[in-house]
Structure formats: structure tokens, C-alpha cells
Design a protein around this motif. Structure first.
Motif, PDB file in Angstrom:
ATOM      1  N   SER A  29    -118.319  71.691  -4.517  1.00  0.00           N
ATOM      2  CA  SER A  29    -119.471  71.589  -5.145  1.00  0.00           C
ATOM      3  C   SER A  29    -119.709  70.373  -5.886  1.00  0.00           C
ATOM      4  N   GLY A  30    -121.000  69.611  -5.523  1.00  0.00           N
ATOM      5  CA  GLY A  30    -121.224  68.593  -6.111  1.00  0.00           C
ATOM      6  C   GLY A  30    -120.576  67.227  -5.335  1.00  0.00           C
ATOM      7  N   TRP A  35    -125.403  65.280   1.517  1.00  0.00           N
ATOM      8  CA  TRP A  35    -124.845  65.763   2.870  1.00  0.00           C
ATOM      9  C   TRP A  35    -124.384  67.140   2.769  1.00  0.00           C
ATOM     10  N   THR A  36    -124.700  67.767   3.853  1.00  0.00           N
ATOM     11  CA  THR A  36    -124.673  69.155   4.052  1.00  0.00           C
ATOM     12  C   THR A  36    -123.193  69.788   4.317  1.00  0.00           C
ATOM     13  N   GLN A  37    -122.861  70.842   3.208  1.00  0.00           N
ATOM     14  CA  GLN A  37    -121.585  71.441   3.332  1.00  0.00           C
ATOM     15  C   GLN A  37    -121.672  72.982   4.195  1.00  0.00           C
ATOM     16  N   ALA A  38    -120.675  73.370   4.902  1.00  0.00           N
ATOM     17  CA  ALA A  38    -120.781  74.586   5.586  1.00  0.00           C
ATOM     18  C   ALA A  38    -119.623  75.423   5.275  1.00  0.00           C
ATOM     19  N   ASN A  39    -119.675  76.448   5.524  1.00  0.00           N
ATOM     20  CA  ASN A  39    -118.398  77.478   5.532  1.00  0.00           C
ATOM     21  C   ASN A  39    -117.807  77.468   6.953  1.00  0.00           C
ATOM     22  N   CYS A 119    -124.131  76.704   3.853  1.00  0.00           N
ATOM     23  CA  CYS A 119    -123.763  77.001   2.323  1.00  0.00           C
ATOM     24  C   CYS A 119    -124.610  76.594   1.429  1.00  0.00           C
ATOM     25  N   SER A 120    -124.712  77.477   0.035  1.00  0.00           N
ATOM     26  CA  SER A 120    -125.690  77.129  -0.768  1.00  0.00           C
ATOM     27  C   SER A 120    -125.454  75.991  -1.607  1.00  0.00           C
ATOM     28  N   PHE A 121    -124.286  75.191  -1.406  1.00  0.00           N
ATOM     29  CA  PHE A 121    -124.280  73.951  -2.007  1.00  0.00           C
ATOM     30  C   PHE A 121    -125.157  72.952  -1.669  1.00  0.00           C
ATOM     31  N   GLY A 249    -115.429  78.207  -1.651  1.00  0.00           N
ATOM     32  CA  GLY A 249    -115.822  77.039  -2.401  1.00  0.00           C
ATOM     33  C   GLY A 249    -115.205  75.800  -2.073  1.00  0.00           C
ATOM     34  N   HIS A 250    -114.493  75.679  -1.002  1.00  0.00           N
ATOM     35  CA  HIS A 250    -113.717  74.512  -0.447  1.00  0.00           C
ATOM     36  C   HIS A 250    -114.254  74.496   1.084  1.00  0.00           C
ATOM     37  N   MET A 251    -115.129  73.501   0.945  1.00  0.00           N
ATOM     38  CA  MET A 251    -115.954  73.484   2.118  1.00  0.00           C
ATOM     39  C   MET A 251    -116.003  72.578   3.218  1.00  0.00           C
TER      40      MET A 251
END
Length: 264
Positions: A29-30, A35-39, A119-121, A249-251
């Protein structure tokens, strides 16, 4: 081991992925702002169709952004190696977690199909820009995530509860948070619940099922968004023979822009 990162928000996706490949384990997070993060969930080809239907039936917690061919470990949205370039992974056999590791090279199978799930991040930068606090970023911790009493629609052999992430929001900014996040439907969109956690079957906000607890201050309401850890909750309930997921949380930090998933 890599050095402590002073400003991870400024890293490009390839720079961030290189650090993770070298062994850095950290919530993302952050990181790599914009840039988009994903599960990540990877399942054998035999179970992949069931998951695709499961995701289609449950788009709020499982918005699929990309899918690989069996055995592939790169994706159109992710130019790195899905086996090494996330900062943490969980490995499941028959629904039981058997490992949490910095890479899955030794667990990889040529029949695995990888799904990248929104991911909501992705919308957190927009929240911050609008003055909505994001407590886990302030605290330097992982976002808290909870199993709920809301079951997803099953598909084939897959079933499980919806998982939610929680962010405390000042009461006067809840409408702003809803408005902003509703513009990102491909990465969970608007909250699924505001207020009483008991309505979701959550007994204690200080004991999340995944991630770290955060302080809910006076004048704030807990706000809950559907979460891409839901596929792993389905794995734990349904017990497919094998699965790999990201450590919550580790995307996966992708090569897509957050703005690509924003609607007017």
C-alpha cells in the motif's frame, strides 16, 4: 537484502518488482503511486474454469483484470515474473496453507493458471488527494481484512465468504469516500458496508483475519470494501488440491495505470 526504501511511492513498477525479486518482503500500500496493484490467485487448469465463473458471479470481491494461459508466469498487465516479483506468497494444499514464502519457484507447476484480481490499493491515492485519510498508510502497516458472514455465490466446486478491507473514515468524509471509490468499479468500487462491523459478522476490529489492526478514532466510521483476498478464503473453504496466492497486502504491482480503471 535490499536497503530500506525512503519513498516507495516514487518507484516504477519494474523498480519495485526488482526489489521484491531480490527478497524485500513488505506490504505494498502506497507503493508506485499511480500504478495499479492486483491480487494473485493461481490454480490448476482443472479448477481454473470454476474460478472464472466464481469471479463472474462475484464481481465486487473478485474483479478479474487479467488471466494467463496454463503455465505462463507473465501477463499482459504484468511484465515481470509472477513467481518471484511479488513481495510475498502463500501456498495451499487441499485448502491448508503450507508455506508463506518470498517466491514460489520451487512450487511452480506447468498447469497453473494465474488470475490478477483488482485491488483497493488502486484508489487509495485518489482518497488521499481528496483529503480522506488512509490509516494503514499513515501507520506504515498492512490494511486490516476480515472474513464476513456474506457468502459469495458458489461456482462448481468453489464457495466461500466475502472478505472485506476496512479503512476508518471521518463521518463527514464518508460520502466523499463513497463517491471517489465508486468511480473504480474494476477494483472493488464503492464500499459494501459503512458502520457497525457486527452487521458483517465481524466481532472485533482489533483482530483482523488478515493484515494488521488500525485505530478507529472518535468521529470516524469503519468503512468496508470488498477485498481480493476473497479467492483465498474460497480456497480455504473449498479445498482444491493446490493453489498459490499473494500474501495478503503484498500485491502484484502491474504496468497498468490507476487511471485506466477510473470511470467518469
Amino acid at each position: 537484502m535490499p536497503q530500506t526504501i525512503v519513498n516507495p511511492a516514487r518507484l516504477t513498477p519494474p523498480e519495485a518488482r526488482a526489489l521484491f525479486r531480490e527478497g524485500l518482503v513488505t506490504p505494498t500500500s502506497g507503493w508506485s503511486a499511480g500504478w495499479t496493484q492486483a491480487n494473485l490467485i493461481a490454480l490448476p487448469k482443472e479448477q481454473a474454469y470454476d474460478f472464472l465463473v466464481f469471479a463472474q458471479r462475484n464481481p465486487r470481491p473478485c474483479p478479474v483484470l487479467d488471466v494467463t494461459e496454463p503455465g505462463e508466469f507473465a501477463a499482459s498487465l504484468f511484465g515481470g515474473d509472477l513467481r518471484t516479483d511479488l513481495p510475498g506468497y502463500r501456498v495451499y494444499r487441499d485448502g491448508e496453507q503450507v508455506a508463506e514464502v518470498p517466491d514460489v519457484l520451487s512450487y511452480w507447476r506447468d498447469d497453473l493458471v494465474c488470475f490478477l484480481v483488482g485491488c483497493s490499493f488502486t484508489f487509495e491515492a485518489a482518497l488521499l488527494d481528496a483529503g480522506v485519510p488512509v490509516r494503514h498508510i499513515e501507520a506504515g502497516t498492512n490494511v486490516p481484512m476480515y472474513r464476513t458472514n456474506r457468502d459469495c455465490r458458489p461456482a462448481g466446486e468453489l464457495s466461500g465468504p466475502m472478505v472485506v478491507s476496512m479503512r476508518p473514515v471521518p463521518a463527514e468524509l464518508v460520502a466523499t469516500a463513497v463517491r471517489i471509490t465508486s468511480r473504480y468499479p474494476a477494483v472493488h468500487g464503492a464500499p459494501v458496508h459503512v458502520g457497525d462491523p457486527g452487521a458483517l459478522g465481524i466481532d472485533d476490529l482489533d483482530r483482523p483475519d488478515f493484515g494488521d489492526p488500525v485505530e478507529v478514532r472518535a468521529g470516524e466510521l469503519p468503512v468496508f470494501w470488498a477485498c481480493g483476498v476473497t479467492p483465498q478464503a474460497a480456497v480455504m473453504r473449498s479445498r482444491p488440491p493446490f493453489a498459490i496466492g499473494h500474501a495478503p497486502g503484498h500485491m502484484a504491482i502491474t504496468d497498468a495505470r490507476d487511471s485506466a480503471y477510473q470511470v467518469p
